[in-house]
Write a protein that holds these residues in place. Structure first.
Motif, PDB file in Angstrom:
ATOM      1  N   GLU A   1       0.809  -1.224   0.000  1.00 19.46           N
ATOM      2  CA  GLU A   1       0.000   0.000   0.000  1.00 19.46           C
ATOM      3  C   GLU A   1       0.837   1.267   0.000  1.00 19.46           C
ATOM      4  OE1 GLU A   1      -2.975   0.022   2.995  1.00 19.46           O
ATOM      5  OE2 GLU A   1      -4.122  -1.610   2.074  1.00 19.46           O
ATOM      6  N   VAL A   2       1.967   1.190   0.710  1.00 19.54           N
ATOM      7  CA  VAL A   2       2.811   2.375   0.845  1.00 19.54           C
ATOM      8  C   VAL A   2       4.255   1.995   0.578  1.00 19.54           C
ATOM      9  CG1 VAL A   2       3.722   4.022   2.527  1.00 19.54           C
ATOM     10  CG2 VAL A   2       1.277   3.508   2.506  1.00 19.54           C
ATOM     11  N   ILE A   3       5.000   2.893  -0.066  1.00 18.76           N
ATOM     12  CA  ILE A   3       6.409   2.585  -0.325  1.00 18.76           C
ATOM     13  C   ILE A   3       7.249   3.854  -0.217  1.00 18.76           C
ATOM     14  CG2 ILE A   3       6.331   2.926  -2.830  1.00 18.76           C
ATOM     15  CD1 ILE A   3       8.166   0.361  -2.936  1.00 18.76           C
ATOM     16  N   SER A   4       8.470   3.697   0.278  1.00 17.10           N
ATOM     17  CA  SER A   4       9.369   4.843   0.392  1.00 17.10           C
ATOM     18  C   SER A   4      10.157   5.000  -0.904  1.00 17.10           C
ATOM     19  CB  SER A   4      10.342   4.630   1.545  1.00 17.10           C
ATOM     20  OG  SER A   4      11.221   3.566   1.249  1.00 17.10           O
ATOM     21  N   SER A   5      10.667   6.198  -1.112  1.00 14.86           N
ATOM     22  CA  SER A   5      11.460   6.419  -2.320  1.00 14.86           C
ATOM     23  C   SER A   5      12.686   5.507  -2.320  1.00 14.86           C
ATOM     24  CB  SER A   5      11.896   7.875  -2.414  1.00 14.86           C
ATOM     25  OG  SER A   5      12.675   8.228  -1.292  1.00 14.86           O
ATOM     26  N   GLU A   6      13.164   5.191  -1.127  1.00  9.06           N
ATOM     27  CA  GLU A   6      14.358   4.358  -1.064  1.00  9.06           C
ATOM     28  C   GLU A   6      14.099   2.950  -1.604  1.00  9.06           C
ATOM     29  OE1 GLU A   6      16.251   4.494   2.724  1.00  9.06           O
ATOM     30  OE2 GLU A   6      17.711   2.929   2.170  1.00  9.06           O
ATOM     31  N   ARG A   7      12.998   2.366  -1.148  1.00  9.81           N
ATOM     32  CA  ARG A   7      12.702   1.004  -1.594  1.00  9.81           C
ATOM     33  C   ARG A   7      12.331   0.977  -3.070  1.00  9.81           C
ATOM     34  NH1 ARG A   7       9.460  -3.196   0.422  1.00  9.81           N
ATOM     35  NH2 ARG A   7       7.733  -1.812   0.995  1.00  9.81           N
ATOM     36  N   LEU A   8      11.543   1.959  -3.476  1.00  9.13           N
ATOM     37  CA  LEU A   8      11.156   2.014  -4.885  1.00  9.13           C
ATOM     38  C   LEU A   8      12.395   2.193  -5.765  1.00  9.13           C
ATOM     39  CD1 LEU A   8       8.966   2.099  -7.053  1.00  9.13           C
ATOM     40  CD2 LEU A   8       8.741   4.550  -6.649  1.00  9.13           C
ATOM     41  N   ALA A   9      13.295   3.041  -5.281  1.00  8.35           N
ATOM     42  CA  ALA A   9      14.518   3.308  -6.038  1.00  8.35           C
ATOM     43  C   ALA A   9      15.309   2.025  -6.255  1.00  8.35           C
ATOM     44  CB  ALA A   9      15.367   4.331  -5.298  1.00  8.35           C
ATOM     45  N   LYS A  10      15.447   1.267  -5.182  1.00  7.07           N
ATOM     46  CA  LYS A  10      16.212   0.033  -5.300  1.00  7.07           C
ATOM     47  C   LYS A  10      15.593  -0.866  -6.371  1.00  7.07           C
ATOM     48  CE  LYS A  10      18.448  -1.644  -1.855  1.00  7.07           C
ATOM     49  NZ  LYS A  10      18.732  -2.106  -0.492  1.00  7.07           N
ATOM     50  N   GLN A  11      14.277  -0.950  -6.348  1.00  2.00           N
ATOM     51  CA  GLN A  11      13.595  -1.837  -7.282  1.00  2.00           C
ATOM     52  C   GLN A  11      13.690  -1.353  -8.737  1.00  2.00           C
ATOM     53  OE1 GLN A  11      10.232  -3.144  -5.268  1.00  2.00           O
ATOM     54  NE2 GLN A  11       9.571  -4.608  -6.809  1.00  2.00           N
ATOM     55  N   CYS A  12      13.830  -0.037  -8.895  1.00  2.00           N
ATOM     56  CA  CYS A  12      13.909   0.510 -10.253  1.00  2.00           C
ATOM     57  C   CYS A  12      15.348   0.711 -10.690  1.00  2.00           C
ATOM     58  CB  CYS A  12      13.176   1.843 -10.334  1.00  2.00           C
ATOM     59  SG  CYS A  12      11.423   1.745 -10.026  1.00  2.00           S
TER      60      CYS A  12
END
Lengths: 210, 210
Positions: B30-41
DNA sequence: GAACCAATGTGAATAAGGGCACAACGTTGG
DNA sequence: CCAACGTTGTGCCCTTATTCACATTGGTTC
């Protein structure tokens, strides 16, 4: 000629220059200036000269570049004065049509292996004579046939797992058509071909530009 | 939120973020931080925040981004909260396989016209129900069916002429699969999908990296 | 063989992009 | 209600890429 780090953008442009030069060659153009070539490639003339300057001096002052020579020089730079063996993984729409596509062979890229998981496809003979292997045999076949570059044309969900297998098989270059970012170690170079992104980009321009 | 000129690279990344977020959504994140999203992208967290900052404030400090919301926001930004009509020109290997490809419809891109010059293909019905028109009818059909984006999948030699016809028909966005640089007026936005360039890039890395 | 021409190769200037580091600020817990 | 926490949004700096402008130099002409 220097040994500076070469920008990725430069490599991409070299490829474009080469293609344009090859066309010119077919039109029997023998010599071309950076200005005319630039116009045809849609870039700045100085850009071309600088891109080439990373690798040496290929032009003749006051004259321009000898087309045939420059093509060969760029081929040498890019590592295209040889052939490269490719393996296609995933024989859906895209995969099969790419294997049939003539442009690869024309540029020295040869499919020497093809994989799928569908039992109906495994064992079938493709138009180019290749027999489809099961993905389970990937590592073995890839080593056997001296494959250099893996092409991923699977659904998004399978891409990462295929990439892992390719890397285990010793592959260091991957062309990825699946619409996901795949994670690989530094030793492996991945290029993504994602037309959805390109379409999104067009959509953005159409929505805002008007 | 500013009105600065948006870098093209930002638009491309937004598209990648969106795709990743849509995956997360399916996994009920439901919620994600820029840090985690960044890692995934595979990008820098600050990059994500900055990219989004061009268009507004979508996050909650101390918490992160609400995934479902952010997907919608990005869709809105890119102009994807609607559908776009595509016309395919050239029904060779690539063209036909793209039309059959499901990812387009999934993202709101719908083929509403298809063209070829081959008399054997004209009049045939495609798997999606479209009937192939002759390229000569291009302008008429495109206006009639409200096509927004043209997709060129012809041989290199025909690409420029097709592009010209598309522009005459009022098209402002072109996705070009032909391996040539096509020249268009400023009002028209072209995106090239050229896997030969990508392969050359891999070849370069394989030749030098070792 | 000397002077002119034309296009290259390149140093310097400019522009763009990316990343760090921190202030701003919701949220949560006491 | 206040304090501590965590993550965003962003000013600033640094790195990288592009463009300009010109000195350099091979070719050409007289």
């Amino acid at each position: 000629m220097k040994f500076a780090k070469i920008p990725m953008a430069t490599i991409n442009r070299l490829s474009v220059y080469m293609r344009t030069l090859q066309e010119l060659l077919e039109e029997d153009v023998e010599v071309i200036s950076s200005e005319r070539l630039a116009k045809q490639c849609g870039v700045n003339p100085a850009q071309i000269r600088k891109d080439l300057a990373y690798f040496g001096e290929f032009g003749v002052r006051g004259v321009g570049y000898h087309v045939a020579d420059l093509v060969n020089q760029i081929k040498e730079i890019l590592g295209l004065s040889r052939t490269w063996n490719l393996a296609m993984v995933g024989l859906g729409n895209i995969g099969s049509s790419l294997i049939r596509h003539g442009n690869f062979v024309k540029h020295g890229y040869i499919f020497t292996a093809a994989f799928d998981v569908d039992p109906q496809k495994v064992g079938k003979k493709l138009p180019n004579g290749l027999v489809v292997n099961h993905v389970d045999e990937l590592e073995e076949v890839i080593r056997e046939r001296d494959v250099h570059i893996g092409v991923i044309a699977t659904p998004a969900g399978a891409a990462q797992s295929v990439a892992n297998q390719l890397i285990l098989a010793g592959i260091n270059g991957i062309l990825n058509f699946a619409p996901v970012q795949i994670q690989v170690p530094d030793c492996c170079h991945v290029e993504n071909v994602d037309f959805t992104i390109k379409l999104d980009c067009i959509a953005y321009h159409l929505s805002t530009g008007v």
